[in-house]
Design an enzyme around this catalytic site. Structure first.
Site, PDB file in Angstrom:
ATOM      1  N   PHE A  97       0.632  -1.102  -0.367  1.00 42.09           N
ATOM      2  CA  PHE A  97      -0.096   0.168  -0.031  1.00 42.09           C
ATOM      3  C   PHE A  97       0.434   0.909  -0.660  1.00 42.09           C
ATOM      4  O   PHE A  97       2.417   1.412   0.318  1.00 42.09           O
ATOM      5  CB  PHE A  97      -1.307  -0.263   1.090  1.00 42.09           C
ATOM      6  N   GLY A 155       9.427  -2.627   1.744  1.00 41.33           N
ATOM      7  CA  GLY A 155       8.743  -3.007   0.481  1.00 41.33           C
ATOM      8  C   GLY A 155       7.017  -2.224   1.537  1.00 41.33           C
ATOM      9  O   GLY A 155       7.041  -2.520   3.089  1.00 41.33           O
ATOM     10  N   LYS A 156       6.223  -1.655   1.209  1.00 39.57           N
ATOM     11  CA  LYS A 156       5.482  -1.343   2.530  1.00 39.57           C
ATOM     12  C   LYS A 156       3.944  -2.540   2.541  1.00 39.57           C
ATOM     13  O   LYS A 156       3.038  -2.218   1.774  1.00 39.57           O
ATOM     14  CB  LYS A 156       4.307   0.461   1.849  1.00 39.57           C
ATOM     15  N   ILE A 157       4.741  -3.102   2.907  1.00 40.35           N
ATOM     16  CA  ILE A 157       3.747  -4.513   2.686  1.00 40.35           C
ATOM     17  C   ILE A 157       2.796  -4.622   3.748  1.00 40.35           C
ATOM     18  O   ILE A 157       2.968  -4.427   4.988  1.00 40.35           O
ATOM     19  CB  ILE A 157       5.001  -5.739   3.032  1.00 40.35           C
TER      20      ILE A 157
END
Ligand code: PMP
Length: 308
Positions: free
Chosen positions: A35, A156-158
């Site tokens: 996101f 990473g915007k996981i």
């Protein structure tokens, strides 16, 4: 918070309540999504909305999708255009928070990242402060560690990785603190639960390097440039020990949600005199001029929404 009227969902703008997923959705069960978080600033003088650095946000978004092997049929430019359209459609005339989300949409059992199909949504909602005590936050060093690159990569915007942030944030808030600072397993300072951290010491600004399990923030990058080019301050990206924080001259958080928050106390110890510091104040003034589109030099970071 009211739900928005419209949402961008798999290539089209549709009424929010039509954008639905089933309970078996892969991203919901296994956290296999990515996101973003972007702000739109309403400039009342110009009657214009400026979205802050959307191309840089969507570049990071697509980088995050790459880590999860997602093949999204979008470019940073097409996602930016979809975002502007979504805001125009709802005619927002106040500050907004924009939430792009891509997730594996398959309704199946089985943990993996291959042979799955991603879905994509963008929402926008009116938004104010993220942390109430912007001029003097009391924070704690969390007992939870930051996720390591070999566990769930923080760059990473996981989606699933935010359980780590939620654990540290809730424990901090329920203990009476405004926010948590998380450490890497090596004991070095990583970042806040959802924001990057900066320390001022002897006139130099220090922030943890990208190898310290941080999300590489767009605001972090913005602060570094504004500190160097507008305020003439040296910025060092290096590891920070926990107790260096206690002895800092100034400390602050930066991120899209928090914008700029001054940290004036950590675990019941005042930072310097326990008040927001002078450099923090200067940076805040410059930053807000920039994001509201009031600085000609950085106007290219501010994407206008409404056609004039
Ligand atoms: N770190 C984390 C863990 C975050 O969730 C965020 C917010 N996206 C940030 C840092 C700040 O990143 P940005 O400046 O791009 O909003």
């Amino acid at each position: 918070m009211a739900t928005p009227e419209y949402v961008f969902f798999d290539g089209k703008i549709v009424p929010y309540h039509e954008a639905k997923v089933g309970v078996l959705t892969h991203g919901l069960n296994y956290g296999t999504g990515i996101f973003g978080g972007i702000r739109g600033y309403w400039n009342d003088t110009e009657k214009q909305m400026f979205v802050f650095r959307p191309l840089d946000h969507y570049k990071r978004f697509l980088d995050s999708s790459k880590i999860l092997r997602m093949e999204l049929p979008y470019t940073k430019e097409s996602l930016t255009e979809a975002t502007l359209e979504l805001i125009r459609k709802q005619n927002f005339r106040e500050n907004v928070y924009i939430r792009p989300l891509a997730f594996y949409g398959d309704e199946i059992i089985g943990v993996r990242l291959h042979n799955l199909t991603p879905r994509m949504a963008i929402s926008a909602v009116p938004f104010g402060k993220y942390i109430e005590q912007e001029e003097g936050a009391h924070v704690t060093i969390s007992s939870w560690w930051r996720v390591e690159d070999n566990m769930i990569p923080a760059r990473g915007k996981i989606v699933g990785a935010y359980v780590n942030s939620a654990l540290s944030k809730t424990d901090a808030q329920l203990s009476g603190f405004d926010e948590a600072i998380v450490l890497s397993q090596n004991g070095h300072v990583s970042e806040g639960s959802a924001e990057n951290i900066f320390m001022v010491k002897n006139g130099v600004v220090v922030t943890p390097p990208v190898t310290e399990n941080i999300l590489e923030g767009i605001v972090r990058r913005t602060f570094i440039q504004l500190l160097q080019d507008e305020l003439g301050v040296e910025v060092q990206e290096r590891s920070i020990d926990r107790t260096e924080l206690f002895l800092a001259d100034e400390l602050f958080f930066g991120g899209t949600g928090v914008q700029l928050v001054s940290i004036t106390k950590i675990d019941h110890r005042n930072i310097a005199d326990g008040k927001m510091g002078p450099l923090t104040m200067k940076l805040r003034d410059v930053f807000f001029d920039v994001v509201f589109g009031r600085s000609a030099k950085y106007r290219n970071w501010c994407m206008p929404v409404y056609k004039k």
